[in-house]
Design a protein around this motif. Sequence first.
Motif, PDB file in Angstrom:
ATOM      1  N   THR A  10       0.764  -1.509   0.041  1.00 12.84           N
ATOM      2  CA  THR A  10      -0.341  -0.246  -0.207  1.00 12.84           C
ATOM      3  C   THR A  10       0.218   1.279  -0.290  1.00 12.84           C
ATOM      4  O   THR A  10       1.762   0.998   0.076  1.00 12.84           O
ATOM      5  CB  THR A  10      -0.599   0.067   1.178  1.00 12.84           C
ATOM      6  OG1 THR A  10      -0.073   0.952   2.286  1.00 12.84           O
ATOM      7  CG2 THR A  10      -1.634  -1.298   1.286  1.00 12.84           C
ATOM      8  N   THR A  14       6.233  -0.132   5.756  1.00 16.95           N
ATOM      9  CA  THR A  14       5.415  -0.247   6.591  1.00 16.95           C
ATOM     10  C   THR A  14       6.575  -1.465   7.092  1.00 16.95           C
ATOM     11  O   THR A  14       7.587  -2.250   6.144  1.00 16.95           O
ATOM     12  CB  THR A  14       4.314  -1.207   7.252  1.00 16.95           C
ATOM     13  OG1 THR A  14       3.566   0.113   7.119  1.00 16.95           O
ATOM     14  CG2 THR A  14       3.893  -2.020   8.498  1.00 16.95           C
ATOM     15  N   VAL A  34       4.082   7.286   5.428  1.00 15.65           N
ATOM     16  CA  VAL A  34       2.857   7.002   4.365  1.00 15.65           C
ATOM     17  C   VAL A  34       3.273   7.369   3.153  1.00 15.65           C
ATOM     18  O   VAL A  34       3.132   9.060   3.195  1.00 15.65           O
ATOM     19  CB  VAL A  34       1.526   7.128   4.432  1.00 15.65           C
ATOM     20  CG1 VAL A  34       0.573   7.513   3.517  1.00 15.65           C
ATOM     21  CG2 VAL A  34       1.105   6.325   5.925  1.00 15.65           C
ATOM     22  N   SER A  99      -0.928  -9.350   2.007  1.00 15.88           N
ATOM     23  CA  SER A  99      -1.155  -8.365   2.728  1.00 15.88           C
ATOM     24  C   SER A  99      -2.339  -8.228   2.988  1.00 15.88           C
ATOM     25  O   SER A  99      -3.239  -7.213   4.709  1.00 15.88           O
ATOM     26  CB  SER A  99      -0.630  -7.056   1.941  1.00 15.88           C
ATOM     27  OG  SER A  99       0.567  -7.105   1.482  1.00 15.88           O
ATOM     28  N   ILE A 103      -4.606  -7.062   6.963  1.00 17.66           N
ATOM     29  CA  ILE A 103      -5.661  -6.050   7.583  1.00 17.66           C
ATOM     30  C   ILE A 103      -7.225  -6.931   8.565  1.00 17.66           C
ATOM     31  O   ILE A 103      -7.041  -6.719   8.968  1.00 17.66           O
ATOM     32  CB  ILE A 103      -5.748  -5.733   6.454  1.00 17.66           C
ATOM     33  CG1 ILE A 103      -4.933  -4.205   6.091  1.00 17.66           C
ATOM     34  CG2 ILE A 103      -7.215  -4.472   7.098  1.00 17.66           C
ATOM     35  CD1 ILE A 103      -5.021  -3.700   4.443  1.00 17.66           C
ATOM     36  N   THR A 117      -7.901  -1.548  -0.928  1.00 16.12           N
ATOM     37  CA  THR A 117      -6.808  -1.027  -0.842  1.00 16.12           C
ATOM     38  C   THR A 117      -6.767  -0.395  -2.092  1.00 16.12           C
ATOM     39  O   THR A 117      -7.427  -1.253  -2.869  1.00 16.12           O
ATOM     40  CB  THR A 117      -5.569  -2.134  -0.743  1.00 16.12           C
ATOM     41  OG1 THR A 117      -5.720  -2.684  -1.314  1.00 16.12           O
ATOM     42  CG2 THR A 117      -5.504  -2.842   1.502  1.00 16.12           C
ATOM     43  N   SER A 157      -8.201   0.882   2.733  1.00 16.43           N
ATOM     44  CA  SER A 157      -7.817   2.880   2.151  1.00 16.43           C
ATOM     45  C   SER A 157      -8.826   2.758   3.089  1.00 16.43           C
ATOM     46  O   SER A 157     -10.321   3.260   2.539  1.00 16.43           O
ATOM     47  CB  SER A 157      -7.473   2.458   0.978  1.00 16.43           C
ATOM     48  OG  SER A 157      -7.964   3.308   0.024  1.00 16.43           O
ATOM     49  N   GLU A 172      -5.869   0.108   8.547  1.00 12.36           N
ATOM     50  CA  GLU A 172      -5.914   0.545   7.247  1.00 12.36           C
ATOM     51  C   GLU A 172      -4.970   0.158   6.184  1.00 12.36           C
ATOM     52  O   GLU A 172      -4.831   0.137   5.124  1.00 12.36           O
ATOM     53  CB  GLU A 172      -5.573   2.488   7.104  1.00 12.36           C
ATOM     54  CG  GLU A 172      -6.686   3.326   7.662  1.00 12.36           C
ATOM     55  CD  GLU A 172      -6.435   4.142   8.399  1.00 12.36           C
ATOM     56  OE1 GLU A 172      -5.516   5.277   7.905  1.00 12.36           O
ATOM     57  OE2 GLU A 172      -7.176   5.261   8.545  1.00 12.36           O
ATOM     58  N   THR A 173      -4.278  -0.354   7.558  1.00 11.83           N
ATOM     59  CA  THR A 173      -2.715  -1.054   6.261  1.00 11.83           C
ATOM     60  C   THR A 173      -2.152  -2.529   7.240  1.00 11.83           C
ATOM     61  O   THR A 173      -2.731  -2.492   7.988  1.00 11.83           O
ATOM     62  CB  THR A 173      -2.118   0.059   6.007  1.00 11.83           C
ATOM     63  OG1 THR A 173      -1.072   0.368   7.414  1.00 11.83           O
ATOM     64  CG2 THR A 173      -1.806   1.213   5.451  1.00 11.83           C
TER      65      THR A 173
END
Length: 214
Positions: A10, A14, A34, A99, A103, A117, A157, A172-173
Amino acid sequence: MLVLAVDTATPAVTAGVVRLEGDEPRTLSTRVTVNARAHAEVLTPHILECLAEAGHTPPDLDAVVVGCGPGPFTGLRVGMATAAAFGDALGIPVYGVCSLDAIAVEAALGRDLLVVTDARRREVYWARYSRGARVSGPSVDKPADVNPLPSNAVAGSPAHVDLFDLQVEPVETPSPAGLVRVARQALVDGAEPEPLVPLYLRRPDAVEIANRTK
């Protein structure tokens, strides 16, 4: 067990160091930036900062967990290549996980959940979950073509969750702990990792001139 967890699927770059003790991963340090254009510049510094903050050095690591997407080609490649390089240099296993699963594992709460996302091109990557298990996806579609039912909550997202008439979960991520939770059983079992396969779900935007359709 000391685990390095990274994700670049995303716009969030991270990295984190996680201690896996029994069933519950404990995050020792984390860094998140971000910026969809900064994956290559900040990921390795993030990893080294996380290790230093946790009081460890690379040889202390026992395994690496990396998000394999779905995600855009360039960003996803950075995370997976970096994870593979650390694993190869240290002689430790590298486990790839979806991924979206990372989440969901933090947001599902035993309910039916939709995770979305940003896939760019006015599309989303998405998957549906029931009681923590993925039941549809991952796929890439326009938001209007994604059927959220029977989901009663959505995560992912911030720019896209409000496109669905569902309760929004504030995840969110992928987080380092979420990535490790998805790989927990394989880590605990010491299972042989599967080959890392990126979930691009579509061809990259850039095409070599020789392969362009005339």
